[in-house]
Design an enzyme around this catalytic site. Sequence first.
Site, PDB file in Angstrom:
ATOM      1  N   LYS A 114       0.816  -1.219   0.000  1.00  6.78           N
ATOM      2  CA  LYS A 114       0.000   0.000   0.000  1.00  6.78           C
ATOM      3  C   LYS A 114       0.849   1.267   0.000  1.00  6.78           C
ATOM      4  CE  LYS A 114      -4.494  -1.542   1.337  1.00  6.78           C
ATOM      5  NZ  LYS A 114      -5.675  -1.442   2.165  1.00  6.78           N
ATOM      6  N   LYS A 198      -4.958  -8.899  -5.917  1.00  3.80           N
ATOM      7  CA  LYS A 198      -6.291  -9.184  -5.377  1.00  3.80           C
ATOM      8  C   LYS A 198      -7.296  -8.129  -5.852  1.00  3.80           C
ATOM      9  CE  LYS A 198      -6.484  -6.744  -1.016  1.00  3.80           C
ATOM     10  NZ  LYS A 198      -7.201  -6.621   0.197  1.00  3.80           N
ATOM     11  N   LYS A 201     -10.933  -2.419  -3.620  1.00  6.33           N
ATOM     12  CA  LYS A 201     -11.746  -1.208  -3.807  1.00  6.33           C
ATOM     13  C   LYS A 201     -10.907  -0.077  -4.372  1.00  6.33           C
ATOM     14  CE  LYS A 201     -13.853  -1.983   0.644  1.00  6.33           C
ATOM     15  NZ  LYS A 201     -12.768  -1.908   1.634  1.00  6.33           N
TER      16      LYS A 201
END
Length: 334
Positions: A114, A198, A201
């Site tokens: 991230k 994966k 969102k």
Amino acid sequence: MNKKKLVFSGVQPTGNLHLGNYLGALKNFVSLQKEMNCIYCVVDLHAITVFQSPNELKNNVLETVASFLATGLSPDKSIIFNQSSVSGHAELAWILNCVSRIGWLNRMTQFKDKAGSDKEKASVGLYIYPNLMAADILLYKATHVPVGADQKQHLELSRDIAQKFNNDFGCKDFFPLPEPLISKNISRVMSLRDGTKKMSKSEESDYSRINLKDSAEEINKKIKKAKSDSEQIPGDLKSLEKKPEALNLINIYSELSKTSLDKVLNEMSGKEYSFLKKKLTDLLISEITPVGNEIKKLLDDKAHLEKILKKGKEKANIIAEENLKIIREKVGLI
Ligand code: AQP
């Protein structure tokens, strides 16, 4: 109901929930509420580890509650609330920041993914996110945590933190070591564009995911455009493993049709991917669009959703305060 077992899990209000959240987490949440005491939390403090527009965040919290209800969670069976409304999460997180080790956090792959290449610019919150997750679980002394496979490493860290707390403060077995409950069949739904990532969102392309609120037309378009393979569908899993996007579609089909992977491969072997895509689209439309319609309906009555959060907060706060009182004593805080 098994009173000794307690389930806790959270979902970030960071936008539209998708098929990954649904198959990896929400469906499990619903089946668990039949057998155990469950606490399901909209983890807004986790969401703000990456900047969120305040108005969007408020809406996303309510939309996540609506998604919980639309998939079958019931506020009469489970405690449903948002994390920031119970201040014990933040308080215990601070205590656990002092128990957890920097070396442990340095191993967390989600932070690396991230934060991207410029880690110096990531928020401190994003770095210590797993300590807050440990606090969420341990605040209620939860024993079981249903999550997607992507959260397995964080859950292992929660166990390490629980164990170190118990050792440091001489209270063996005080915090239970929480067990992950990861769906056996499909623990990780992958992006429709890149089968090595994966479904998420925050992925820029909306074509990478099926959102719970997608219309039948959108689902149809996204599955048509989903990456697959130019060759025919093989009959064995080994050949499919080299084609992650194709494998992902087959896995989703197997999960939704409740058919084993072997049986699906038997049925599909030698056929074009367009055949699989057509069948998968039909299944997705029949399972996902009713959920999406229910979410939209529930969002028409925001006061009702806020009422559910308030009631959930009151129930959660009672357990949290009871446990925190003992935790403060153990640490020596007056
Ligand atoms: N692709 C996935 N496959 C299986 N399970 C998944 N989960 C998320 N993505 C998949 C599971 O859903 C629960 C809630 O996740 P979250 O929204 O709190 O956070 P996340 O894992 O970070 O999900 P996203 O979609 O990737 O959100 P963003 O993009 O905001 O970070 C968890 O149990 C998770 O395992």
